[in-house]
Design an enzyme around this catalytic site. Structure first.
Site, mmCIF file in Angstrom:
data_model
loop_
_atom_site.group_PDB
_atom_site.id
_atom_site.type_symbol
_atom_site.label_atom_id
_atom_site.label_comp_id
_atom_site.label_asym_id
_atom_site.label_seq_id
_atom_site.Cartn_x
_atom_site.Cartn_y
_atom_site.Cartn_z
ATOM 1 N N ARG A 146 -0.772 1.944 3.849
ATOM 2 C CA ARG A 146 -1.791 3.140 3.786
ATOM 3 C C ARG A 146 -1.050 4.112 3.609
ATOM 4 O O ARG A 146 -0.450 5.055 3.875
ATOM 5 C CB ARG A 146 -2.749 3.692 4.458
ATOM 6 C CG ARG A 146 -4.038 2.887 5.062
ATOM 7 C CD ARG A 146 -4.562 3.673 5.750
ATOM 8 N NE ARG A 146 -5.786 2.863 6.180
ATOM 9 C CZ ARG A 146 -6.379 2.355 7.260
ATOM 10 N NH1 ARG A 146 -5.329 2.201 8.074
ATOM 11 N NH2 ARG A 146 -7.771 1.685 7.392
ATOM 12 N N ASP A 149 -14.622 -0.355 4.205
ATOM 13 C CA ASP A 149 -15.704 0.302 3.466
ATOM 14 C C ASP A 149 -17.037 -0.797 2.976
ATOM 15 O O ASP A 149 -18.028 -0.389 1.950
ATOM 16 C CB ASP A 149 -14.859 0.740 2.090
ATOM 17 C CG ASP A 149 -14.357 2.419 2.443
ATOM 18 O OD1 ASP A 149 -14.588 2.909 2.541
ATOM 19 O OD2 ASP A 149 -13.047 1.682 1.718
ATOM 20 N N CYS A 171 -8.106 -6.576 7.020
ATOM 21 C CA CYS A 171 -7.433 -4.950 7.489
ATOM 22 C C CYS A 171 -8.226 -3.897 7.532
ATOM 23 O O CYS A 171 -7.322 -3.208 8.559
ATOM 24 C CB CYS A 171 -6.317 -4.619 6.450
ATOM 25 S SG CYS A 171 -7.252 -4.319 4.579
HETATM 26 C C1 PEP Z 1 -11.102 -0.249 4.786
HETATM 27 O O1 PEP Z 1 -12.172 0.334 4.110
HETATM 28 O O2 PEP Z 1 -11.380 -1.582 5.445
HETATM 29 C C2 PEP Z 1 -9.914 -0.510 4.348
HETATM 30 C C3 PEP Z 1 -8.997 -1.075 5.373
HETATM 31 O O3 PEP Z 1 -9.427 0.860 4.182
HETATM 32 P P1 PEP Z 1 -9.579 2.184 4.294
HETATM 33 O O4 PEP Z 1 -9.769 1.976 5.803
HETATM 34 O O5 PEP Z 1 -8.270 2.609 4.093
HETATM 35 O O6 PEP Z 1 -10.780 3.365 3.316
HETATM 36 MG MG MG Z 2 -11.296 0.754 2.375
#
Ligand code: PEP
Ligand code: MG
Length: 588
Positions: free
Chosen positions: A306, A465, A512
């Site tokens: 990230r 998300d 992920c």
């Molecule tokens: C997700 O949304 O699962 C992701 C890995 O991205 P983030 O948690 O950084 O939004």
């Molecule tokens: Mg995300």
């Protein structure tokens, strides 16, 4: 307003967000100033206690007056007005009466009553989305700190942390608060708000800090330096634990350490199921200081780096050179395995990509992820060029966040191509075969997975998300946390569409999001056919052991059954049962 008895064992239940057990005194920090010590005031001394409050008030007024004069002399009348606002707070009769009433009603010392009243005000103001009121909250906080110092009672009046290892209790904790925590001193975190999928929780997990969120009123209820146990497995915060409870937890800790030692032996082993199905198990990373734990974890490369925590750390974006240096460092630490850099994912609950004149009404539906990067091509190009330059030193990948349709892929790829051309012309080395991937975290992208897969080298499902957008449930709002279900049938079906879309185009799919590290759901993920899982470094060994205990064929049958099931609870139970049969010792 109340605080809990100071010597009885009390169990408060919250949501566990980062595993681990901590036994330590609690330090209560309420965004910038901590709870002062609380003690009983007998009726006969109430008037005297009110007198102490008056004295502290008077001292504070005098200081503010003199500060106002000084600043006016140095910087002019306008600047001096800041302190006028502070003085007005101390003139607010309603507020002063509430403090005086609290001393009467609670029979507690004046500074604690003052602190408690101010906390209630502050929290009410912070909940209001009005920039003016938020600024007033900052004034109130400032003046409160000053007044508390003026009681002159020892060293717990400001946010100076105790000089000993402790549990940190706060109303809320931002991702950047978490990132800058002193790991030597802060052994665990407890907050009133937040949820397992907030970035604060994700960071706590990746930093290996046990944490619980969602305990109402914990800031008010816990007295400074109360001996406590934080159980990051069950979500319990135990105040003043009894001898028996302490013994029980010490046994628990020892058992955990033994499991940890066994898991270390898996470092060189593959993530392969009992019937020989291999999964690529990689790590999620946010910072370069995680390199040692990444290297110890036995992860195969980095499935999600990230980049926003580095890019948004300071007011100015790091230069292309600085970015190249960081990305190269991570690639070199991965020893030939792939490192997938996710391009800037600003917005949502992370810092915005640039200051906005006013807060976005719906940040999660706003200027986030790839949308921001495409609107700021110069910044985006600097990042892409840096990743490309770093790719000459090992194996890299580029991944775009919050893709909602094909057009964004086309635009983002055009920028990558332009950067490649520029570097080529300038004679700068990069890996021409660098893999490019799309995150699938918006339902529209999952539905279009087949088309998107035709344009990229891999898909990575961001379940954090994807769940929030599919069910329309804010991932950081604890009030709707009940609705946030990883096993909602719609989520599972979208994930399956994604895997199928990737397969049809002969590319791989990863997960992920945090679901990848949920041991209860691992059988489902293996069963729907994901090729890669990327989890926090600390979680890699336990997930590896779990994969090694599963049978992929049985998982596929389970997934078939789950995909036909319309009930999220039943889907969860199906998966949990298989997990329990395969590796119960890892689950609790
Ligand atoms: C997700 O949304 O699962 C992701 C890995 O991205 P983030 O948690 O950084 O939004
Ligand atoms: Mg995300």
């Amino acid at each position: 307003m109340h605080s809990l008895p100071s010597n009885q064992e009390i169990i408060l239940q919250g949501t566990p967000v980062s595993r681990g057990i901590v036994i330590a005194p609690a330090h209560v920090s309420a965004r910038g100033f901590s709870a002062p010590e609380v003690y009983h005031i007998p009726n006969a001394y109430i008037a005297k206690e009110k007198g102490r409050f008056e004295t502290a008030l008077e001292r504070t007024r005098k200081q503010l007056d003199s500060l106002q004069t000084q600043i006016e002399q140095i910087s002019g009348e306008e600047e001096g007005k800041i302190f006028e606002a502070h003085l007005m707070i101390l003139e607010d009769h309603k507020l002063l009466k509430r403090v005086s009433d609290a001393i009467d009603e609670r029979n507690q010392n004046a500074e604690y009553c003052f602190y408690a009243v101010m906390q209630t005000y502050l929290e009410a103001m912070r909940r209001i989305q009005d920039p003016y009121l938020r600024e007033r909250a900052a004034d109130i906080e400032d003046v409160s700190k000053r007044l508390l110092r003026n009681f002159n009672l020892g060293d717990h009046q400001d946010d100076e942390r105790p000089d000993q290892q402790h549990l940190l209790i706060a109303y809320d904790f931002s991702p950047s608060d978490t990132a800058s925590i002193d790991r030597e001193q802060v052994l665990g975190i407890v907050t009133e708000i937040g949820s397992p999928n907030s970035h604060t929780a994700i960071l706590a997990r990746s930093m290996g800090i046990p944490a619980i969120m969602g305990i109402d009123n914990v800031v008010m209820d816990v007295q400074a330096l109360t001996m406590s146990i934080l159980d990051g497995y069950s979500g319990k915060l135990i105040l003043n634990p009894s001898e028996n409870t302490l013994k029980e937890y010490q046994r628990h800790l020892k058992h955990r350490e033994e499991i940890g030692e066994k898991l270390k032996l898996l470092k060189e082993q593959e993530a392969i199921t009992l019937d020989g199905h291999k999964i690529t198990l990689s790590a999620n990373m946010e910072f370069d200081h995680e390199i040692p734990s990444f290297q110890d974890s036995g992860a195969k490369g980095v499935g999600l780096f990230r980049t926003e925590f580095f890019l948004l750390e300071n007011e100015e974006y790091p230069s292309e050179e600085e970015q190249t240096a960081l990305y190269t460092k991570i690639i070199e630490a991965a020893n030939g395995e792939q490192v997938i850099f996710r391009t800037l994912d600003a917005g949502g609950d992370k810092l915005p990509g640039e200051p906005l004149p006013e807060p976005e009404p719906n940040p999660f539906l706003g200027w986030r992820g790839i949308r921001f990067s495409l609107a700021r091509p110069a910044l985006f190009k600097a990042q892409i060029r840096a990743i490309l330059r770093a790719s000459a030193h090992g194996k890299a990948g580029i991944m775009f966040p919050l893709i909602s349709g094909l057009h964004e892929i086309h635009e983002a790829k055009a920028i990558v191509n332009a950067c490649m051309n520029e570097l080529h012309i300038a004679g700068v080395d990069f890996d021409l075969g660098i893999e490019i991937g799309a995150m699938i975290e918006v339902p529209s992208a999952a539905i279009m997975a087949n088309d998107i897969a035709a344009e990229v080298d891999f898909l990575s499902i961001g379940t954090n998300d994807l769940i929030q957008y599919t069910i329309a449930v804010d991932r950081v709002n604890h009030r709707v946390a009940d609705l946030y279900r990883s096993t909602h049938p719609a989520v599972l079906r979208l994930m399956k569409l994604t895997v199928d879309g990737a397969r049809q185009n002969q590319i791989w799919t990863g997960v992920c999001g945090e679901m990848a590290g949920d041991l209860n759901l691992l059988p489902l993920l293996v069963g729907i056919g994901v090729d890669e899982l990327s989890v926090g470094s600390m979680t890699v060994p336990i997930v590896k052991q779990a994969i090694r205990s599963l049978d992929a064929k049985e998982c596929r049958e389970l997934a078939r059954e789950a995909l036909a099931c319309p009930n999220s609870r039943e889907i969860y139970l199906l998966s949990r049962e298989m997990a329990w049969n395969a590796y119960s010792e890892l689950l609790n």
